[in-house]
Design an enzyme around this catalytic site. Structure first.
Site, PDB file in Angstrom:
ATOM      1  N   SER A 170       0.815  -1.215   0.000  1.00 16.50           N
ATOM      2  CA  SER A 170       0.000   0.000   0.000  1.00 16.50           C
ATOM      3  C   SER A 170       0.847   1.262   0.000  1.00 16.50           C
ATOM      4  O   SER A 170       1.721   1.445   0.853  1.00 16.50           O
ATOM      5  CB  SER A 170      -0.903   0.018   1.242  1.00 16.50           C
ATOM      6  OG  SER A 170      -1.802  -1.057   1.243  1.00 16.50           O
ATOM      7  N   HIS A 185      -3.177   0.519  -4.372  1.00 12.50           N
ATOM      8  CA  HIS A 185      -2.649  -0.660  -5.052  1.00 12.50           C
ATOM      9  C   HIS A 185      -2.917  -0.500  -6.537  1.00 12.50           C
ATOM     10  O   HIS A 185      -4.071  -0.484  -6.971  1.00 12.50           O
ATOM     11  CB  HIS A 185      -3.315  -1.936  -4.518  1.00 12.50           C
ATOM     12  CG  HIS A 185      -2.834  -2.315  -3.160  1.00 12.50           C
ATOM     13  ND1 HIS A 185      -1.790  -3.179  -2.948  1.00 12.50           N
ATOM     14  CD2 HIS A 185      -3.227  -1.891  -1.943  1.00 12.50           C
ATOM     15  CE1 HIS A 185      -1.573  -3.300  -1.653  1.00 12.50           C
ATOM     16  NE2 HIS A 185      -2.437  -2.522  -1.016  1.00 12.50           N
ATOM     17  N   HIS A 222      -6.072  -8.905  -1.114  1.00  7.30           N
ATOM     18  CA  HIS A 222      -6.058  -9.213   0.312  1.00  7.30           C
ATOM     19  C   HIS A 222      -7.196 -10.145   0.687  1.00  7.30           C
ATOM     20  O   HIS A 222      -8.222 -10.193   0.010  1.00  7.30           O
ATOM     21  CB  HIS A 222      -6.187  -7.924   1.136  1.00  7.30           C
ATOM     22  CG  HIS A 222      -5.197  -6.866   0.791  1.00  7.30           C
ATOM     23  ND1 HIS A 222      -5.343  -6.049  -0.311  1.00  7.30           N
ATOM     24  CD2 HIS A 222      -4.040  -6.484   1.392  1.00  7.30           C
ATOM     25  CE1 HIS A 222      -4.310  -5.210  -0.367  1.00  7.30           C
ATOM     26  NE2 HIS A 222      -3.516  -5.458   0.654  1.00  7.30           N
ATOM     27  N   TYR A 282      -9.184  -9.641   3.098  1.00 10.69           N
ATOM     28  CA  TYR A 282     -10.369  -8.875   3.479  1.00 10.69           C
ATOM     29  C   TYR A 282     -11.204  -8.419   2.279  1.00 10.69           C
ATOM     30  O   TYR A 282     -12.333  -7.955   2.449  1.00 10.69           O
ATOM     31  CB  TYR A 282      -9.991  -7.670   4.350  1.00 10.69           C
ATOM     32  CG  TYR A 282      -9.116  -6.624   3.699  1.00 10.69           C
ATOM     33  CD1 TYR A 282      -9.616  -5.730   2.753  1.00 10.69           C
ATOM     34  CD2 TYR A 282      -7.776  -6.492   4.064  1.00 10.69           C
ATOM     35  CE1 TYR A 282      -8.811  -4.773   2.166  1.00 10.69           C
ATOM     36  CE2 TYR A 282      -6.970  -5.527   3.494  1.00 10.69           C
ATOM     37  CZ  TYR A 282      -7.497  -4.668   2.550  1.00 10.69           C
ATOM     38  OH  TYR A 282      -6.690  -3.703   1.985  1.00 10.69           O
ATOM     39  N   GLU A 283     -10.670  -8.561   1.090  1.00 14.99           N
ATOM     40  CA  GLU A 283     -11.461  -8.264  -0.110  1.00 14.99           C
ATOM     41  C   GLU A 283     -12.362  -9.438  -0.488  1.00 14.99           C
ATOM     42  O   GLU A 283     -13.083  -9.368  -1.490  1.00 14.99           O
ATOM     43  CB  GLU A 283     -10.531  -7.933  -1.280  1.00 14.99           C
ATOM     44  CG  GLU A 283      -9.703  -6.673  -1.089  1.00 14.99           C
ATOM     45  CD  GLU A 283      -8.764  -6.432  -2.248  1.00 14.99           C
ATOM     46  OE1 GLU A 283      -9.262  -5.998  -3.316  1.00 14.99           O
ATOM     47  OE2 GLU A 283      -7.548  -6.698  -2.110  1.00 14.99           O
ATOM     48  N   ALA A 330       2.826  -1.915   3.994  1.00 14.86           N
ATOM     49  CA  ALA A 330       2.623  -0.819   4.937  1.00 14.86           C
ATOM     50  C   ALA A 330       2.117  -1.453   6.228  1.00 14.86           C
ATOM     51  O   ALA A 330       1.227  -2.304   6.195  1.00 14.86           O
ATOM     52  CB  ALA A 330       1.601   0.174   4.391  1.00 14.86           C
ATOM     53  N   MET A 348      -2.043  -6.408   7.062  1.00 16.57           N
ATOM     54  CA  MET A 348      -3.096  -7.265   6.522  1.00 16.57           C
ATOM     55  C   MET A 348      -2.666  -7.990   5.254  1.00 16.57           C
ATOM     56  O   MET A 348      -3.502  -8.363   4.431  1.00 16.57           O
ATOM     57  CB  MET A 348      -4.354  -6.426   6.258  1.00 16.57           C
ATOM     58  CG  MET A 348      -4.868  -5.699   7.472  1.00 16.57           C
ATOM     59  SD  MET A 348      -6.186  -4.527   7.069  1.00 16.57           S
ATOM     60  CE  MET A 348      -6.320  -3.648   8.647  1.00 16.57           C
ATOM     61  N   SER A 349      -1.369  -8.187   5.092  1.00 16.99           N
ATOM     62  CA  SER A 349      -0.856  -8.863   3.898  1.00 16.99           C
ATOM     63  C   SER A 349       0.414  -9.617   4.239  1.00 16.99           C
ATOM     64  O   SER A 349       0.776  -9.760   5.410  1.00 16.99           O
ATOM     65  CB  SER A 349      -0.552  -7.822   2.797  1.00 16.99           C
ATOM     66  OG  SER A 349       0.558  -7.028   3.177  1.00 16.99           O
ATOM     67  N   ASN A 387       2.189   4.108  10.837  1.00 13.62           N
ATOM     68  CA  ASN A 387       1.540   4.691  12.011  1.00 13.62           C
ATOM     69  C   ASN A 387       2.021   3.947  13.253  1.00 13.62           C
ATOM     70  O   ASN A 387       2.621   2.871  13.138  1.00 13.62           O
ATOM     71  CB  ASN A 387       0.008   4.622  11.901  1.00 13.62           C
ATOM     72  CG  ASN A 387      -0.488   3.198  11.748  1.00 13.62           C
ATOM     73  OD1 ASN A 387      -0.310   2.584  10.689  1.00 13.62           O
ATOM     74  ND2 ASN A 387      -1.092   2.649  12.797  1.00 13.62           N
ATOM     75  N   HIS A 411      -7.005   5.368   6.041  1.00 12.10           N
ATOM     76  CA  HIS A 411      -6.247   4.723   4.970  1.00 12.10           C
ATOM     77  C   HIS A 411      -5.473   5.765   4.170  1.00 12.10           C
ATOM     78  O   HIS A 411      -4.339   5.517   3.742  1.00 12.10           O
ATOM     79  CB  HIS A 411      -7.198   3.951   4.046  1.00 12.10           C
ATOM     80  CG  HIS A 411      -6.501   3.108   3.027  1.00 12.10           C
ATOM     81  ND1 HIS A 411      -5.596   2.125   3.352  1.00 12.10           N
ATOM     82  CD2 HIS A 411      -6.559   3.118   1.668  1.00 12.10           C
ATOM     83  CE1 HIS A 411      -5.138   1.559   2.250  1.00 12.10           C
ATOM     84  NE2 HIS A 411      -5.701   2.140   1.215  1.00 12.10           N
TER      85      HIS A 411
END
Length: 283
Positions: A32, A63, A85, A87-88, A115, A213-214, A237, A249
Site C-alpha cells: 500500500s 494498489h 487481500h 479482506y477483499e 505498509a 493485513m498482507s 503509524n 487509509h
C-alpha cells in the site's frame, strides 16, 4: 481451472509477453502506497493485471494493478505493483497466485514489502522494518487442502522463512546508506478493521513488532516453492494502546509514500549487490 493450471496459465502469458526471464531476476511485491518505488525501475514494460486472464484484481486504493518488468540498479526485476487481500473476499490461493507465478517463471529471490502499523513502542512512524519472523493470525493458510507436489512438500519448514543471509545483507546496505532500519516480527491479521487497544496489547505480548493485513500468505506460498525471502515493512503509524489516535487509509498511504524514498535507496543497493547472485544467504 484448478490452482496449478491458473498459475501455469498466468506464468505462460507473462513469458509470452516478456520473453525468457533472465537468471538473477529479482521479484518485488509493492504494498500500500509504495507505488513510487516502481518509478525507480528503468527500461520498463508494464502488463496490466486486467490483461492477464486469471490474475486477481485489487479494488483497494494505493494498489496499482500491473506487473512491471525492467531494471533496478542494472538488475532485471519483476515487480508486482499492487496485491489483493483476504479482506477483499479473496481466498489464500487467490492472494498467492501472483507469487506462485513469479516462482514458476524462475524468480528465486523475492522482496515482499508492505505498509504496517508499529506495535513496538520504540519504533517510529515513517521508518522501515526488516522482517525477521512472522505470526499468522488470519486463521488461514494457502497450503490447506491437498498438497501439490509440483510446488513443494506437504510440510514445508518455516524455521527460516525469512532468509538470514538476505537480512544481514540488507542491514549492511542500510548502514552504509545511513538509513535507520529496525528489525522485528510482523503479524498478519485478516482486517479490514484496524486494531483495538486490547488487540494491540495482545499482539505485542505475543512478540509482534509490526502489524498489517498482507504478506504472510505470500511468504508461506513462496517458501513452499523454495523462494528465498526478504521482507520490508514501511511503518506508517504507531499503535500505542494507551493513546490510540484515529488513523485513516489516506494517512497510511501518505506516510508510505514518504517512506518510499528510503525503500528505493535500500532496494537499489540490494539490487546492485553481486552477493544476490552468490550462495550467500541461500535459503
Amino acid at each position: 481451472m484448478n490452482h496449478q493450471d491458473a498459475v501455469t496459465s498466468i506464468s505462460r502469458l507473462i513469458r509470452e509477453k516478456l520473453g525468457n526471464i533472465q537468471a538473477g531476476t529479482l521479484g518485488l511485491i509493492l504494498g500500500s502506497g509504495l507505488g513510487p518505488v516502481a518509478e525507480a525501475i528503468a527500461h520498463r514494460l508494464d502488463i496490466p493485471y486486467a490483461d492477464i486472464p486469471g490474475m486477481p484484481l485489487s479494488g483497494v486504493a494505493g494498489h496499482d494493478g500491473f506487473l512491471r518488468s525492467g531494471l533496478l540498479a542494472g538488475r532485471p526485476v519483476l515487480a508486482l505493483c499492487g496485491r489483493v487481500h483476504l479482506y477483499e473476499g479473496k481466498t489464500p490461493a487467490e492472494v498467492c497466485l501472483p507469487v506462485r507465478a513469479l516462482a514458476q517463471l524462475g524468480v528465486r529471490t523475492l522482496v515482499l514489502t508492505n505498509a504496517a502499523g508499529a506495535l513496538n513502542p520504540l519504533f517510529s512512524a515513517g521508518g522501515l522494518m526488516l522482517i525477521t519472523d512472522h505470526i499468522n493470525m488470519t486463521g488461514q493458510n494457502p497450503l490447506t487442502g491437498p498438497n501439490n507436489g509440483a510446488f513443494g512438500p506437504r510440510f514445508p519448514d518455516m524455521g527460516r522463512a525469512w532468509c538470514p543471509g538476505l537480512l544481514a545483507l540488507a542491514r549492511r546496505k542500510a548502514a552504509r546508506l545511513g538509513l535507520l532500519v529496525e528489525r522485528g516480527v510482523y503479524v498478519q491479521v485478516p482486517g479490514p478493521s484496524l486494531e483495538t487497544p486490547a488487540e494491540t496489547r495482545a499482539y505485542r505480548r505475543l512478540g509482534a513488532d509490526a502489524i498489517g493485513m498482507s504478506t504472510v500468505m505470500e511468504a508461506i506460498a513462496a517458501r513452499h516453492m523454495g523462494v528465498r525471502l526478504l521482507g520490508v515493512s514501511c511503518l506508517t503509524n504507531k499503535n500505542s494502546p494507551d493513546c490510540m489516535e484515529e488513523i485513516s487509509h489516506e494517512a497510511v498511504l501518505a506516510t508510505a509514500a514518504r517512506a518510499s524514498e528510503q525503500l528505493v535507496r535500500l532496494l537499489e543497493a540490494l539490487a546492485a549487490s553481486p552477493e544476490l547472485d552468490t550462495e550467500y544467504g541461500k535459503a
